[in-house]
Design a protein around this motif. Structure first.
Motif, PDB file in Angstrom:
ATOM      1  N   LYS A 139       0.845  -1.192   0.000  1.00 49.15           N
ATOM      2  CA  LYS A 139       0.000   0.000   0.000  1.00 49.15           C
ATOM      3  C   LYS A 139       0.886   1.251   0.000  1.00 49.15           C
ATOM      4  N   VAL A 140       0.379   2.328  -0.600  1.00 47.47           N
ATOM      5  CA  VAL A 140       1.118   3.592  -0.681  1.00 47.47           C
ATOM      6  C   VAL A 140       0.327   4.669   0.052  1.00 47.47           C
ATOM      7  N   ALA A 141       1.000   5.340   0.981  1.00 49.49           N
ATOM      8  CA  ALA A 141       0.343   6.362   1.794  1.00 49.49           C
ATOM      9  C   ALA A 141       1.024   7.716   1.638  1.00 49.49           C
ATOM     10  N   LEU A 142       0.204   8.767   1.590  1.00 45.96           N
ATOM     11  CA  LEU A 142       0.703  10.138   1.638  1.00 45.96           C
ATOM     12  C   LEU A 142       0.232  10.754   2.953  1.00 45.96           C
TER      13      LEU A 142
ATOM     14  N   GLY B 150       4.580  -2.121   6.779  1.00 47.52           N
ATOM     15  CA  GLY B 150       4.803  -2.539   5.406  1.00 47.52           C
ATOM     16  C   GLY B 150       4.467  -1.576   4.302  1.00 47.52           C
ATOM     17  N   ALA B 151       3.958  -0.377   4.620  1.00 50.81           N
ATOM     18  CA  ALA B 151       3.541   0.559   3.579  1.00 50.81           C
ATOM     19  C   ALA B 151       4.727   1.279   2.946  1.00 50.81           C
TER      20      ALA B 151
ATOM     21  N   ILE C 275      -1.522   5.908  -5.149  1.00 52.06           N
ATOM     22  CA  ILE C 275      -1.787   6.380  -3.783  1.00 52.06           C
ATOM     23  C   ILE C 275      -3.018   5.643  -3.275  1.00 52.06           C
ATOM     24  N   ASP C 276      -2.845   4.885  -2.213  1.00 52.63           N
ATOM     25  CA  ASP C 276      -3.957   4.148  -1.605  1.00 52.63           C
ATOM     26  C   ASP C 276      -4.524   4.851  -0.380  1.00 52.63           C
ATOM     27  N   ILE C 277      -3.667   5.599   0.303  1.00 51.02           N
ATOM     28  CA  ILE C 277      -4.025   6.167   1.604  1.00 51.02           C
ATOM     29  C   ILE C 277      -3.611   7.629   1.645  1.00 51.02           C
ATOM     30  N   LEU C 278      -4.522   8.475   2.116  1.00 48.99           N
ATOM     31  CA  LEU C 278      -4.210   9.892   2.351  1.00 48.99           C
ATOM     32  C   LEU C 278      -4.551  10.229   3.790  1.00 48.99           C
TER      33      LEU C 278
ATOM     34  N   GLY D 235      -9.503   3.295  -1.824  1.00 50.83           N
ATOM     35  CA  GLY D 235      -8.878   4.424  -1.151  1.00 50.83           C
ATOM     36  C   GLY D 235      -9.284   4.524   0.305  1.00 50.83           C
ATOM     37  N   LYS D 236      -8.368   5.052   1.106  1.00 58.29           N
ATOM     38  CA  LYS D 236      -8.630   5.302   2.528  1.00 58.29           C
ATOM     39  C   LYS D 236      -8.142   6.719   2.838  1.00 58.29           C
ATOM     40  N   ILE D 237      -9.016   7.519   3.405  1.00 57.65           N
ATOM     41  CA  ILE D 237      -8.659   8.890   3.772  1.00 57.65           C
ATOM     42  C   ILE D 237      -9.009   9.127   5.240  1.00 57.65           C
ATOM     43  N   VAL D 238      -8.066   9.718   5.963  1.00 60.06           N
ATOM     44  CA  VAL D 238      -8.343  10.168   7.331  1.00 60.06           C
ATOM     45  C   VAL D 238      -7.926  11.632   7.440  1.00 60.06           C
TER      46      VAL D 238
END
Length: 248
Positions: free
Chosen positions: A6-9, A29-30, A83-86, A135-138
């Motif tokens: 997974k790729v997170a920003l 692991g990201a 981008i999977d996660i913001l 996608g996952k956003i927090v």
């Protein structure tokens, strides 16, 4: 390794909660990109991530500037492919004084960094998430958004806007396999504490039933859960992490 491949920003990831979140996701692991406007002592900061340098990049980011956001997102995609996660952590405390003493510029700065910045970052990233159907956003709000701390009216208003924005966006993408949530921390062990007077700290600490400030690692644990696939049926929510202060 919940976040393998997974790729997170993480915006505002140079310090505090953002840095703790970046480290937590890397440990699980990201691939992680940190975007932050602050490049002071950057070499020392990067040394903390040296063991994960193959899965980590730092990108200068001004969340109030659309061009800066586009360049940052483009850099992340060029480096990691997606981008999977913001996670929107960028923020400042701003003026701590009565509303009638806040200047228009101070008000605008709070709104631009917290509310506009969250909107612009979500807007830029969401199109990629829609294309990949994931996608996952927090977004990071605050307990002050719910209770309205005195002498924090600009900050409280901006953070309240983040809660409403999160709920609206989440419902717009609810059928697209994209989850959007926010968190509302109380007093957390960050640089904001150093910007407060002892009297201000005491007033806020007195409102927390647990009688202590929260740790950045505790915030990171909550965010990690919300961006994991364990939280696939959770969206449009605001999760408190306040030591019992807010209960709604």
């Amino acid at each position: 390794m919940r976040f393998k491949d997974k790729v997170a920003l993480v915006t505002g990831g140079k310090n505090g909660m953002g840095k703790a979140v970046a480290m937590r996701l890397l440990e699980e692991g990201a691939y992680v990109a940190v975007g932050d406007i602050d490049e002071l002592n950057i070499e020392r900061y990067l040394s903390d991530f040296a063991s994960k340098k193959d899965r980590f990049i730092f990108v200068k980011l001004d969340v109030t500037n659309n061009d800066s956001i586009r360049k940052c997102v483009g850099n992340v995609i060029d480096s990691f492919g997606k981008i999977d996660i913001l996670i929107n952590c960028a923020g400042i405390m701003g003026p701590v004084k009565p509303t009638w003493e806040i200047t228009e510029n101070e008000w605008d700065q709070l709104m631009n960094i917290h509310l506009k910045g969250t909107f612009l970052c979500c807007k830029e990233v969401i199109s990629y998430m829609i294309k990949q159907s994931y996608g996952k956003i927090v977004n990071v709000s605050s307990v002050s958004a719910k209770e309205g701390n005195p002498n924090f009216s600009a900050y409280s208003a901006a953070k309240a806007g983040i809660i409403a924005f999160t709920k609206s966006l989440a419902k717009e993408v609810a059928t697209k396999n994209i989850n959007v949530n926010c968190i509302s921390p109380a007093l957390i062990e960050t640089r904001f504490l150093m910007e407060m007077s002892e009297e201000q700290k005491a007033v806020l600490l007195n409102k927390i039933p647990m009688g202590r400030v929260g740790k950045t690692e505790e915030v990171a644990a909550l965010i990690a859960f919300l961006v994991s696939d364990e939280a696939n049926f959770i969206t449009a929510q605001c999760y408190d992490i306040s030591g019992g202060r807010s209960v709604y």
